[in-house]
Design an enzyme around this catalytic site. Structure first.
Site, short mmCIF file in Angstrom:
data_model
loop_
_atom_site.label_atom_id
_atom_site.label_comp_id
_atom_site.label_asym_id
_atom_site.label_seq_id
_atom_site.Cartn_x
_atom_site.Cartn_y
_atom_site.Cartn_z
N TYR A 95 39.55 59.42 6.81
CA TYR A 95 38.57 60.51 6.68
C TYR A 95 37.84 60.46 5.35
O TYR A 95 36.80 61.08 5.18
CB TYR A 95 39.29 61.86 6.79
CG TYR A 95 39.71 62.27 8.19
CD1 TYR A 95 39.63 61.40 9.26
CD2 TYR A 95 40.17 63.56 8.41
CE1 TYR A 95 40.02 61.79 10.54
CE2 TYR A 95 40.56 63.97 9.69
CZ TYR A 95 40.48 63.08 10.74
OH TYR A 95 40.86 63.49 12.00
N THR A 152 45.18 60.17 20.04
CA THR A 152 44.36 60.03 21.24
C THR A 152 43.16 59.09 21.08
O THR A 152 42.66 58.57 22.06
CB THR A 152 43.81 61.40 21.67
OG1 THR A 152 43.19 62.01 20.54
CG2 THR A 152 44.92 62.29 22.20
N GLN A 414 44.06 71.30 12.08
CA GLN A 414 42.99 70.43 11.58
C GLN A 414 41.70 71.25 11.58
O GLN A 414 41.26 71.71 12.62
CB GLN A 414 42.85 69.18 12.45
CG GLN A 414 41.61 68.38 12.10
CD GLN A 414 41.59 66.94 12.58
OE1 GLN A 414 41.22 66.06 11.83
NE2 GLN A 414 41.96 66.69 13.81
N TYR A 457 44.93 63.29 7.91
CA TYR A 457 43.70 64.11 7.88
C TYR A 457 43.31 64.26 6.41
O TYR A 457 43.24 65.35 5.87
CB TYR A 457 43.94 65.47 8.54
CG TYR A 457 44.31 65.43 10.02
CD1 TYR A 457 43.99 64.33 10.81
CD2 TYR A 457 44.95 66.51 10.64
CE1 TYR A 457 44.32 64.30 12.16
CE2 TYR A 457 45.27 66.49 11.99
CZ TYR A 457 44.96 65.38 12.74
OH TYR A 457 45.27 65.35 14.08
C1 LIG Z 1 38.26 60.06 15.92
C2 LIG Z 1 39.61 60.22 15.25
C3 LIG Z 1 40.68 60.70 15.99
C4 LIG Z 1 41.94 60.84 15.40
N1 LIG Z 1 42.98 61.31 16.15
C5 LIG Z 1 44.21 61.40 15.59
C6 LIG Z 1 45.33 61.85 16.36
O1 LIG Z 1 45.21 62.16 17.55
N2 LIG Z 1 46.54 61.92 15.75
C7 LIG Z 1 46.71 61.58 14.44
O2 LIG Z 1 47.84 61.65 13.95
N3 LIG Z 1 45.66 61.17 13.69
C8 LIG Z 1 44.43 61.08 14.24
N4 LIG Z 1 43.38 60.65 13.47
C9 LIG Z 1 43.58 60.34 12.05
C10 LIG Z 1 44.03 58.89 11.86
O3 LIG Z 1 45.40 58.80 12.20
C11 LIG Z 1 43.83 58.47 10.39
O4 LIG Z 1 42.47 58.57 10.05
C12 LIG Z 1 44.37 57.05 10.13
O5 LIG Z 1 44.78 56.93 8.79
C13 LIG Z 1 43.33 56.00 10.44
O6 LIG Z 1 43.92 54.74 10.37
P1 LIG Z 1 42.98 53.44 10.35
O7 LIG Z 1 43.84 52.28 10.24
O8 LIG Z 1 41.98 53.54 11.46
O9 LIG Z 1 42.15 53.72 9.02
P2 LIG Z 1 41.91 52.86 7.68
O10 LIG Z 1 40.75 53.52 7.02
O11 LIG Z 1 41.81 51.42 7.97
O12 LIG Z 1 43.23 53.12 6.86
C14 LIG Z 1 43.64 54.40 6.46
C15 LIG Z 1 44.51 54.26 5.19
O13 LIG Z 1 45.62 53.43 5.47
C16 LIG Z 1 45.58 52.26 4.68
N5 LIG Z 1 46.00 51.15 5.53
C17 LIG Z 1 45.42 50.71 6.66
N6 LIG Z 1 46.12 49.69 7.17
C18 LIG Z 1 47.16 49.48 6.35
C19 LIG Z 1 48.22 48.54 6.35
N7 LIG Z 1 48.34 47.63 7.31
N8 LIG Z 1 49.12 48.58 5.33
C20 LIG Z 1 49.01 49.52 4.35
N9 LIG Z 1 48.01 50.42 4.31
C21 LIG Z 1 47.10 50.41 5.30
C22 LIG Z 1 44.15 52.13 4.19
O14 LIG Z 1 44.06 51.42 2.97
C23 LIG Z 1 43.77 53.58 4.04
O15 LIG Z 1 44.28 54.11 2.84
C24 LIG Z 1 42.11 60.50 14.04
C25 LIG Z 1 41.03 60.02 13.31
C26 LIG Z 1 39.78 59.89 13.89
C27 LIG Z 1 38.65 59.39 13.07
#
Ligand SMILES: Cc1cc2nc3c(=O)[nH]c(=O)nc-3n(C[C@H](O)[C@H](O)[C@H](O)COP(=O)(O)OP(=O)(O)OC[C@H]3O[C@@H](n4cnc5c(N)ncnc54)[C@H](O)[C@@H]3O)c2cc1C
Ligand SMILES: *[C@@H]1O[C@H](CO)[C@@H](O)[C@H](O)[C@H]1NC(C)=O
Ligand SMILES: *[C@@H]1O[C@H](CO)[C@@H](O)[C@H](O)[C@H]1NC(C)=O
Ligand SMILES: *[C@@H]1O[C@H](CO)[C@@H](O)[C@H](O)[C@H]1NC(C)=O
Ligand SMILES: *[C@@H]1O[C@H](CO)[C@@H](O)[C@H](O)[C@H]1NC(C)=O
Ligand SMILES: *[C@@H]1O[C@H](CO)[C@@H](O)[C@H](O)[C@H]1NC(C)=O
Ligand SMILES: *[C@@H]1O[C@H](CO)[C@@H](O)[C@H](O)[C@H]1NC(C)=O
Ligand SMILES: *[C@@H]1O[C@H](CO)[C@@H](O)[C@H](O)[C@H]1NC(C)=O
Ligand SMILES: *[C@@H]1O[C@H](CO)[C@@H](O)[C@H](O)[C@H]1NC(C)=O
Ligand SMILES: *[C@@H]1O[C@H](CO)[C@@H](O)[C@H](O)[C@H]1NC(C)=O
Length: 496
Positions: A95, A152, A414, A457
């Site tokens: 986010y 989801t 949220q 979040y």
């Molecule tokens: C449309 C939408 C729907 C969502 N729905 C839900 C939901 O239903 N339930 C819920 O719990 N959350 C939900 N989320 C929140 C989501 O879980 C977080 O935004 C999550 O951190 C995103 O992970 P990412 O890998 O896509 O993001 P990124 O931006 O790639 O990573 C997020 C953080 O984790 C770190 N990171 C990523 N990969 C690694 C790794 N392999 N090792 C160490 N650090 C790492 C990154 O550096 C960054 O700090 C939702 C978000 C969105 C945008």
């Protein structure tokens, strides 16, 4: 020709002092290790550095695309040797754009070329590389009759999701995504490729289940899988217009209902949005049931406390159908189309089960949604997600067995407000609108209310963030950070 490093500071605004020499050495080290990367001089730089949340414009030094653990290690060492902050990007859905560093001048280690998944039927585990997104993980596991608890949105990455939590409607039965991790491969700040499990590097294993981004780059996780339920029903009820007392009652009645003996196989949330007139709100009740028997008998005592819904949409089917229904309009296979974007600000509140929201807090909150929410120029919604209640597997995990900071959660709220057309610019009053909603709850709650906030979040403008995000785990996390990443290579807003 490279000019003198002192005179030629790279013009990435807001970055720590990184000279052209540093960048040239980074580039040489990545090239020597065979790691492809995109730099600010490349034509695809702006595309690959676009944040999911377009409220952020972030300029990393480079985005590297390793294809193996060894290449991830090469990238981490290359960045740390030049004094550059290193962050992982999995699905890029942070986010606050922490997958791009959250601030300018980082080395992004993009994991999208590391997408293998192997499902092992011998012991019901799966080995998942962290470049995968949730939709693809669900499809691949389901093909072997298996499943995992997770959120989801199909395009969320398993890397960030499983590092900070991972909540979905199966979580009351199966826990958070991070609760399923049995072991992980982690590239540490010094480039060591480490294994972490309950028996090997146990402190690191503890830390990555709740705070992984601060401790290393998790390249793969070995998870325990669950048998995909033989059927699942997704339900959605809508109330187009509720007055303040009816909406307040819906929240307080959910607190009461959750404490009755509801099955773990029931997951749900309330969703609020702007109503059709002042002093009203829209409300939805969405969830899924994965058990046997009729979900509606189980939900009936709660529905009996609410007015008659304006509409309902019930989708029975297979387990994977339920994942697809909840993920719509996105399809589960994320190679079918590129990711979306949004322009938004979010806060979260995890409410304690032993001290649920007071009548005063609920009333102040609903009044805010029904008044300021009606006039707001944002496209906002609120989710009241049921983490706790009877038989919740999330709260059954002992607090100290992982770094996830709360195990006594009833609701995770949220509070999410997008710009009206989901594109920039973000309205000037968007942040204060969300803060006002947050304060409506906090100011009407006891001064010692033991609420928390959810790292998935992420909010980089949260007062008391360390305590709300990491709770009583912070001292232990700080101590482990000091031993595995003493020079703070993995640094970004709201990290340890
Ligand atoms: C449309 C939408 C729907 C969502 N729905 C839900 C939901 O239903 N339930 C819920 O719990 N959350 C939900 N989320 C929140 C989501 O879980 C977080 O935004 C999550 O951190 C995103 O992970 P990412 O890998 O896509 O993001 P990124 O931006 O790639 O990573 C997020 C953080 O984790 C770190 N990171 C990523 N990969 C690694 C790794 N392999 N090792 C160490 N650090 C790492 C990154 O550096 C960054 O700090 C939702 C978000 C969105 C945008
Ligand atoms: C990051 O860089 C971009 C583009 O150079 C710039 O617009 C933005 O203001 C910078 N951010 C910070 C926090 O300095
Ligand atoms: C970026 O563009 C370069 C060519 O300019 C290409 O080699 C590389 O594969 C592209 N990378 C990505 C991630 O798009
Ligand atoms: C599960 O089985 C695989 C081999 O199929 C093995 O590599 C792995 O270590 C096992 N995991 C556990 C937790 O037993
Ligand atoms: C998604 O679709 C592509 C193209 O049809 C296919 O190659 C890939 O295997 C699919 N992914 C999954 C997880 O099924
Ligand atoms: C609020 O709505 C409920 C349910 O529709 C209704 O019974 C009640 O009379 C309404 N209260 C007011 C003050 O309008
Ligand atoms: C959890 O660990 C902390 C120290 O990190 C300790 O103070 C606390 O007593 C432990 N709690 C339980 C329930 O074991
Ligand atoms: C919070 O304060 C109230 C009195 O104001 C007290 O009764 C309660 O025990 C306190 N709760 C905690 C968790 O300290
Ligand atoms: C921050 O959290 C701590 C611990 O819960 C609490 O004592 C303190 O009052 C909080 N401070 C603010 C400004 O909320
Ligand atoms: C790298 O860091 C880990 C964790 O602190 C440590 O155990 C290991 O010895 C270090 N490796 C090297 C080569 O310094």
């Amino acid at each position: 020709m490279l000019p003198s490093p002192i005179l030629a500071l790279i013009t990435i605004t807001g970055a720590a002092l990184v000279s052209a020499t540093n960048v040239a050495q980074l580039q040489a080290a990545l090239a020597a290790g065979g790691v492809s990367a995109v730099y600010s001089t490349n034509s695809n730089y702006s595309t690959v550095t676009a944040a999911y949340n377009r409220r952020f414009t972030i300029s990393p030094i480079a985005v590297a695309y390793p294809t193996s653990d060894q290449q991830v290690a090469t990238a981490v060492k290359a960045g740390s040797q030049q004094g550059i902050a290193v962050v992982a990007r999995s699905g890029g859905h942070s986010y606050i754009a922490n997958g791009l560093g959250g601030t300018n001048g980082s080395l992004v280690v993009d994991l999208s070329k590391m997408k293998s998944i192997s499902v092992r039927s011998s012991n019901n585990t799966a080995l998942i590389q962290t470049g995968n997104r949730l939709g693809d993980v669900a499809v691949t596991l389901n093909a072997a009759g298996r499943a995992l608890p997770h959120g989801t949105c199909p395009y969320v990455g398993i890397g960030g999701h499983s590092g900070y939590g991972g909540f979905g409607f199966t979580s009351r039965a199966w826990g958070l995504t991070l609760d399923t991790i049995k072991s992980a491969t982690v590239v540490l700040a010094n480039g060591t490729i480490a294994t972490a499990s309950s028996t090997v590097n146990a402190d690191l294993f503890w830390a990555i289940r709740g705070a992984s981004p601060s401790f290393g780059i998790v390249t793969s996780i070995e998870v325990s899988t669950f048998a995909a339920p033989s059927s699942a029903t997704v339900f959605e009820y809508n109330w187009n217009k509720l007055n303040v007392s009816a909406a307040s009652n819906a929240i307080s009645a959910l607190q009461t209902y959750a404490a009755t003996n509801i099955p773990a196989e029931l997951g749900l949330e309330l969703v609020f949005g702007a109503g059709p007139s002042k002093n009203t709100v829209y409300m939805g009740l969405t969830g899924a049931y994965y058990g046997t028997g009729d979900y509606s008998t189980i939900l009936a005592p709660y529905l009996a406390k609410l007015p008659k819904p304006s509409s309902k949409d019930i989708t029975p089917g297979s387990y994977i159908n339920s994942v697809a229904t909840l993920g719509a309009p996105d399809s589960l296979n994320t190679s079918s189309k590129p990711d979306d974007t949004d322009t938004f600000y979010t806060k979260s509140i995890m409410t304690p089960e032993g001290s649920p929201m007071s009548a005063a807090a609920i009333s102040a909150f609903v009044k805010y949604m029904a008044n300021q929410g009606y006039t707001s120029d944002t496209a906002w919604f609120v989710e009241v997600e049921l983490y706790g209640g009877s038989n919740s597997a999330i709260n059954a995990v002992p607090l100290n067995s992982t770094a996830f900071s709360k195990r006594d959660i009833l609701f995770t709220l949220q509070l999410y407000a997008s710009s009206a057309n989901y594109s920039p610019p973000y309205p000037a009053d968007g942040v204060s609108f969300v803060n006002g909603m947050y304060n409506s709850i906090i100011n009407a709650s006891p001064a010692n209310w033991s609420f928390g906030a959810y790292l998935n979040y992420a909010d980089n403008q949260l007062a008391n963030a360390t305590s709300l995000y990491y709770g009583s785990h912070y001292a232990r996390l700080k101590s482990i950070k000091g031993s595995v990443d003493p020079s703070n290579v993995f640094r970004f807003p709201i990290g340890v």
